[in-house]
Design a protein around this motif. Structure first.
Motif, PDB file in Angstrom:
ATOM      1  N   GLY A  29      33.546 -17.803  10.547  1.00 40.81           N
ATOM      2  CA  GLY A  29      32.506 -17.855   9.514  1.00 40.81           C
ATOM      3  C   GLY A  29      32.274 -16.523   8.824  1.00 40.81           C
ATOM      4  N   ALA A  30      32.758 -15.422   9.423  1.00 42.61           N
ATOM      5  CA  ALA A  30      32.616 -14.108   8.760  1.00 42.61           C
ATOM      6  C   ALA A  30      33.586 -14.047   7.585  1.00 42.61           C
ATOM      7  CB  ALA A  30      32.918 -12.993   9.744  1.00 42.61           C
ATOM      8  N   LYS A  31      33.282 -13.202   6.615  1.00 47.36           N
ATOM      9  CA  LYS A  31      34.222 -12.977   5.521  1.00 47.36           C
ATOM     10  C   LYS A  31      35.384 -12.124   6.053  1.00 47.36           C
ATOM     11  CE  LYS A  31      33.258 -14.318   1.903  1.00 47.36           C
ATOM     12  NZ  LYS A  31      33.478 -15.726   1.455  1.00 47.36           N
ATOM     13  N   ASP A  52      34.788  -8.395   6.154  1.00 50.26           N
ATOM     14  CA  ASP A  52      33.715  -7.808   6.960  1.00 50.26           C
ATOM     15  C   ASP A  52      34.229  -6.768   7.962  1.00 50.26           C
ATOM     16  OD1 ASP A  52      31.955  -9.396   5.613  1.00 50.26           O
ATOM     17  OD2 ASP A  52      31.550 -10.782   7.280  1.00 50.26           O
ATOM     18  N   ASP A 109      39.525 -12.686   0.075  1.00 52.32           N
ATOM     19  CA  ASP A 109      38.166 -13.101  -0.290  1.00 52.32           C
ATOM     20  C   ASP A 109      37.746 -14.336   0.493  1.00 52.32           C
ATOM     21  OD1 ASP A 109      37.888 -11.061  -2.063  1.00 52.32           O
ATOM     22  OD2 ASP A 109      38.437 -12.237  -3.837  1.00 52.32           O
ATOM     23  N   THR A 144      37.258 -16.721   4.282  1.00 54.39           N
ATOM     24  CA  THR A 144      36.387 -16.760   5.460  1.00 54.39           C
ATOM     25  C   THR A 144      37.248 -16.978   6.700  1.00 54.39           C
ATOM     26  OG1 THR A 144      34.642 -17.697   4.095  1.00 54.39           O
ATOM     27  CG2 THR A 144      34.431 -18.017   6.471  1.00 54.39           C
ATOM     28  N   GLU A 162      38.432 -18.354  10.241  1.00 56.69           N
ATOM     29  CA  GLU A 162      38.317 -19.633  10.942  1.00 56.69           C
ATOM     30  C   GLU A 162      38.969 -19.513  12.313  1.00 56.69           C
ATOM     31  OE1 GLU A 162      39.923 -23.072   8.859  1.00 56.69           O
ATOM     32  OE2 GLU A 162      39.694 -21.947   6.991  1.00 56.69           O
TER      33      GLU A 162
END
Ligand code: GLY
Ligand code: MN
Ligand code: MN
Length: 495
Positions: free
Chosen positions: A360-362, A365, A426, A428, A430
């Motif tokens: 769920g983090a980009k 990050d 860009d 996310t 998973e």
């Protein structure tokens, strides 16, 4: 290779069947013609070695699922995915062959000249695809190909028969020598993965477009982002072999000091070839100031006590999954005070980066987290003027951090490289994605903006991190990372 053993004859015995392909011969042979008696003699007296009860390769069910997903993405379209061909190194010697990633991913096969074709079923294009794998069959013994051709099995080794390939791969197999004509005779559009097989591409020039082929390439890059169970196990194997390779290197640092960085490269390569297929990329065996050169693969420099060794290397497994691991080691077993200060900063940055690898983090990050730590340290040391927010905004830390903090990892070291920006940088994270976290600090030997004692020091720490349902798992955790643990580990290996 002994040149006098090169298979050659100026005369090829006539092919018994008109439709058989001519034998491709090697050049520069030293032997004269072949007698009719020998020609006849070589045709017979060979045992039937066909195997009839082979088990499918372990990944067969996974490759079937990958082909099904590909089929669903391109309904009604003919798809062509080549393995690639041998490449000449010089004269009649070739580079060792490594199958195209897309082909191996979809078939579990790795033989040169292979081609996977997905043919749409059903008139409306809604019936899925029929997969066929096109391969070079066993050598013909009747027409002499077996022993007179450079690709004959007597010279290059026994191949799988088409029947054996079918059993192993779970895909119907046909003779690849018939494929170019078959492709030329087809009507309707085709998509091909470009860049691997010029002969196959030449047969398709009037049926493909660059844009459509690129869509296929992009799909196959993005499809590999989330790894299945088989792939995760392979990546773990790659990391475990790599850890053993790093231990091998630590044990011979004295021999490297007596010779050069090449001793380190050769030592790691031995582990890669014995336990895997190869190294997944050219090993970076960078001692002293070479550590500040990001892709130092010449590996011909001295290894000196008191300096650091930046070793960035990865074993590629027999199924072509690679690790990508870096440790920066004190060659004499103990970091100096300044080396440790710089090392600790990179370690803290890596810790922050790894903590940011979460479902769920980009994707960005973990890079941002690691860069922030490095910028903070550079300001603390007085190398950059604060505040840290300004440094980050202007990217001033990048003079010494140089590269992104990580990338996807899998069959390619820089895996999924053709993925669209929105699906990768860009995107996310998973569960099932695997990426490297590899911050570094590099002070070039000629960098006049840092105190002299910093110059020529380069540190990177790189681990392979799997995104899990509830966080992450470090697949390369078998190798210590903290400075004191690295020292203790080196001491335990060198006695
Ligand atoms: N070894 C290449 C990289 O770390 O990306
Ligand atoms: Mn690396
Ligand atoms: Mn890397």
């Amino acid at each position: 290779m002994a040149e006098e053993l090169t298979p050659e004859t100026p005369e090829i015995p006539e092919t018994p069947e008109e439709d058989e392909q001519p034998i491709k011969q090697r050049k520069n042979g030293l032997y004269p013609g072949v007698s009719d008696e020998l020609t006849e003699n070589m045709k017979t007296g060979w045992a039937d070695t066909e195997q009839h009860h082979l088990q499918p390769v372990p990944q067969a069910s996974y490759t079937a699922a990958r082909r099904a997903a590909l089929s669903a993405r391109f309904p009604g379209e003919r798809l062509v995915i080549p393995a690639g061909n041998l490449k000449t190194r010089s004269n009649d010697t070739e580079y060792s062959f490594r199958a195209a990633t897309e082909y191996a991913y979809l078939t579990g096969d790795q033989t040169e000249d292979g081609v996977l074709v997905l043919e749409p079923k059903g008139a409306a294009g809604d019936g899925g695809h029929q997969a066929t794998i096109y391969l070079l069959p066993r050598s013909n013994r009747e027409n002499g190909e077996f022993w007179l051709s450079g690709q004959g099995e007597l010279w290059v080794g026994r191949r799988k028969s088409l029947g054996e390939a079918e059993q192993l791969l779970g895909i119907p197999a046909e003779d690849v020598r018939e494929l170019p004509d078959l492709l030329r005779g087809l009507s309707g559009p085709v998509r091909v993965v470009r860049g691997h097989d010029a002969g196959i591409e030449a047969a398709l020039t009037d049926k493909v477009t660059a844009e459509r082929d690129e869509e296929l390439r992009v799909y196959l890059s993005e499809a590999r982002a989330v790894k299945d169970e088989f792939e995760i196990a392979e990546l773990q194997k790659a990391c475990d072999s790599t850890a053993r390779g790093f231990e091998d290197v630590v044990k011979v640092l004295d021999k490297a000091e007596a010779t050069s960085e090449r001793y380190i490269e050769g030592t790691f390569f031995l582990r890669a070839r014995v336990e895997g297929n190869d190294v997944g990329y050219g090993s970076i065996c960078a001692a002293g100031p070479h550590a500040t050169t990001l892709h130092w693969v010449r590996n011909d420099g001295p290894v000196r006590s008191g300096e650091l060794l930046l070793l960035d290397a990865g074993v590629e497994t027999t199924e072509l999954y690679t690790a990508d691991v870096t440790r920066t080691l004190p060659i004499n077993g103990r970091y100096t005070e300044l080396q440790r200060t710089i090392y600790d900063a990179v370690y803290e940055a890596q810790e922050a980066g790894i903590a940011a690898v979460q479902p769920g983090a980009k994707f960005r990050d973990f890079h941002d987290a690691a860069q922030r730590v490095l910028a903070e340290r550079l300001v603390e040391w007085g190398l950059l003027e604060g505040p840290v927010e300004r440094v980050l905004e202007l990217g001033l830390q990048r003079r010494w951090t140089l590269h992104g903090t990580g990338h996807m990892l899998g069959m390619d070291v820089h895996d999924c490289a053709a993925a669209r920006t929105e699906a990768y940088v860009d995107g996310t994270l998973e569960p099932g994605m695997c990426l490297t976290v590899e911050p570094g600090l590099y002070f070039q030997a000629d960098d006049l903006t840092v105190p002299e004692e910093y110059r020529g020091i380069g540190v990177r720490i790189e681990d392979d991190i799997l995104v899990t349902e509830d966080g992450n798992r470090n697949l390369s955790a078998a190798l210590p990372r903290r400075a004191d643990e690295v020292e203790a580990w080196m001491a335990s290996l060198t006695g």
